[in-house]
Design a protein around this motif. Sequence first.
Motif, short mmCIF file in Angstrom:
data_model
loop_
_atom_site.label_atom_id
_atom_site.label_comp_id
_atom_site.label_asym_id
_atom_site.label_seq_id
_atom_site.Cartn_x
_atom_site.Cartn_y
_atom_site.Cartn_z
N ASP A 8 -43.00 -141.14 86.28
CA ASP A 8 -42.05 -142.19 87.04
C ASP A 8 -41.55 -141.44 88.12
O ASP A 8 -41.53 -140.06 88.30
N VAL A 9 -40.91 -142.36 89.02
CA VAL A 9 -40.27 -141.88 90.48
C VAL A 9 -39.19 -142.84 90.37
O VAL A 9 -39.22 -144.06 90.06
N HIS A 10 -37.98 -142.26 90.75
CA HIS A 10 -36.89 -142.92 91.30
C HIS A 10 -36.18 -142.47 92.38
O HIS A 10 -36.22 -141.30 92.69
N ALA A 11 -35.84 -143.28 93.60
CA ALA A 11 -35.00 -142.89 94.59
C ALA A 11 -33.63 -142.46 94.30
O ALA A 11 -33.06 -142.95 93.45
N PHE A 12 -33.31 -141.60 95.16
CA PHE A 12 -31.84 -141.24 94.98
C PHE A 12 -31.10 -142.23 95.55
O PHE A 12 -31.25 -143.10 96.57
N ALA A 13 -29.64 -142.51 95.17
CA ALA A 13 -28.66 -143.59 95.58
C ALA A 13 -27.36 -143.04 95.37
O ALA A 13 -26.96 -142.35 94.62
N GLU A 14 -26.52 -143.58 96.31
CA GLU A 14 -25.24 -143.26 96.43
C GLU A 14 -24.42 -143.92 95.25
O GLU A 14 -24.82 -145.17 94.85
N GLY A 15 -23.45 -143.41 94.59
CA GLY A 15 -22.59 -144.25 93.64
C GLY A 15 -23.20 -144.28 92.56
O GLY A 15 -22.68 -144.99 91.49
N ARG A 16 -24.00 -143.39 91.95
CA ARG A 16 -24.74 -143.21 90.81
C ARG A 16 -24.85 -141.81 90.20
O ARG A 16 -24.74 -141.07 90.84
N LYS A 17 -24.64 -141.66 88.93
CA LYS A 17 -24.69 -140.43 88.16
C LYS A 17 -26.14 -139.98 87.98
O LYS A 17 -26.92 -140.81 87.85
N LEU A 18 -26.45 -138.54 88.39
CA LEU A 18 -27.78 -138.18 88.11
C LEU A 18 -27.88 -137.81 86.71
O LEU A 18 -27.21 -136.91 86.23
N ILE A 19 -28.79 -138.47 86.00
CA ILE A 19 -28.70 -138.27 84.41
C ILE A 19 -30.50 -137.89 84.59
O ILE A 19 -31.28 -138.69 84.73
N LEU A 20 -30.71 -136.59 83.80
CA LEU A 20 -31.97 -136.21 83.63
C LEU A 20 -32.08 -135.53 82.18
O LEU A 20 -31.20 -134.77 81.89
N GLY A 21 -32.98 -136.03 81.31
CA GLY A 21 -33.16 -135.55 79.83
C GLY A 21 -31.61 -135.91 79.25
O GLY A 21 -31.32 -135.41 78.38
N GLY A 22 -31.17 -137.07 79.31
CA GLY A 22 -29.78 -137.22 78.96
C GLY A 22 -28.69 -136.40 79.47
O GLY A 22 -27.65 -136.81 78.65
N VAL A 23 -28.73 -135.57 80.30
CA VAL A 23 -27.84 -134.86 80.83
C VAL A 23 -27.26 -135.24 82.14
O VAL A 23 -28.09 -135.52 82.92
N GLU A 24 -26.19 -135.15 82.50
CA GLU A 24 -25.45 -135.52 83.60
C GLU A 24 -25.54 -134.26 84.37
O GLU A 24 -24.92 -133.39 84.24
N ILE A 25 -26.13 -134.68 85.69
CA ILE A 25 -26.40 -133.15 86.54
C ILE A 25 -25.50 -133.09 87.69
O ILE A 25 -25.22 -134.24 88.16
N GLU A 26 -24.93 -132.17 88.02
CA GLU A 26 -23.92 -132.00 88.98
C GLU A 26 -24.89 -132.36 90.34
O GLU A 26 -25.65 -131.67 90.82
N HIS A 27 -24.40 -133.17 91.11
CA HIS A 27 -25.17 -133.75 92.43
C HIS A 27 -24.42 -134.77 93.03
O HIS A 27 -23.79 -135.71 92.46
N ASP A 28 -24.66 -134.81 94.44
CA ASP A 28 -23.94 -135.98 95.22
C ASP A 28 -24.48 -137.20 95.08
O ASP A 28 -23.72 -138.14 95.46
N LYS A 29 -25.76 -137.39 94.52
CA LYS A 29 -26.19 -138.68 94.14
C LYS A 29 -26.80 -138.91 92.94
O LYS A 29 -27.40 -137.79 92.13
N GLY A 30 -27.13 -140.05 92.40
CA GLY A 30 -27.80 -140.25 91.44
C GLY A 30 -29.10 -141.06 91.46
O GLY A 30 -29.46 -141.05 92.97
N LEU A 31 -29.84 -141.45 90.61
CA LEU A 31 -30.97 -142.16 91.02
C LEU A 31 -31.02 -143.78 90.68
O LEU A 31 -30.17 -144.25 89.89
N ALA A 32 -31.39 -144.54 91.55
CA ALA A 32 -31.35 -145.94 91.68
C ALA A 32 -32.43 -146.25 90.56
O ALA A 32 -33.48 -146.01 90.05
N GLY A 33 -31.60 -147.35 89.60
CA GLY A 33 -32.53 -148.10 88.64
C GLY A 33 -31.77 -149.04 87.86
O GLY A 33 -30.73 -149.12 87.99
N HIS A 34 -32.69 -149.65 86.93
CA HIS A 34 -32.06 -150.64 86.14
C HIS A 34 -31.16 -150.09 84.98
O HIS A 34 -30.13 -150.68 84.70
N SER A 35 -31.83 -149.13 84.52
CA SER A 35 -31.20 -148.40 83.19
C SER A 35 -30.38 -147.23 84.01
O SER A 35 -30.04 -147.40 85.06
N ASP A 36 -30.32 -146.24 83.36
CA ASP A 36 -29.69 -145.03 83.76
C ASP A 36 -30.54 -144.27 84.68
O ASP A 36 -30.22 -143.24 85.39
#
Length: 155
Positions: A8-36
């Motif tokens: 799977d691949v997701h682009a970084f996006a402003e205004g979203r949390k970065l969630i990986l493995g169900g963990v919120e990761i400290e970062h200035d951007k999250g990943l774009a997507g329909h779900s988390d």
Amino acid sequence: MRVGTGFDVHAFAEGRKLILGGVEIEHDKGLAGHSDADVLVHAIMDAILGACGLGDIGIHFPDNDMKYKDISSLALLEEVGEKMSAKGFEIENIDTVLILQQPKVFKYFEKMKENIAGTLKIDIARVNLKATTTEHLGFCGRGEGVAAQAVALLK
């Protein structure tokens, strides 16, 4: 024994949390997507579904269905685990790799493994996580997004 792969691949996006493995990761951007947009969990789900001969996550959780809007991917992984069990399979092991230049994620691995193993009701020793960079090459290396690969061995 059955083997499935997921990618799977997701682009970084402003205004979203970065969630990986169900963990919120400290970062200035999250990943774009329909779900988390948890790219790691999405790859794991596809690997399990593939090993079961059940297609992919797009079939089971379409991105045009509003009931999946911003849903936790761990909730979807739980459903995938139930579908797997209904087919008579159990997980022998899952092996994954996250592909991203930044942020560094190793310090989050133990919690990610706990989340994944707990959701699937398996021993944490059956889940392996790795991460790599692309040495600044490609979209991951340029910091445009994150990719993940997973392999699931079922019995």
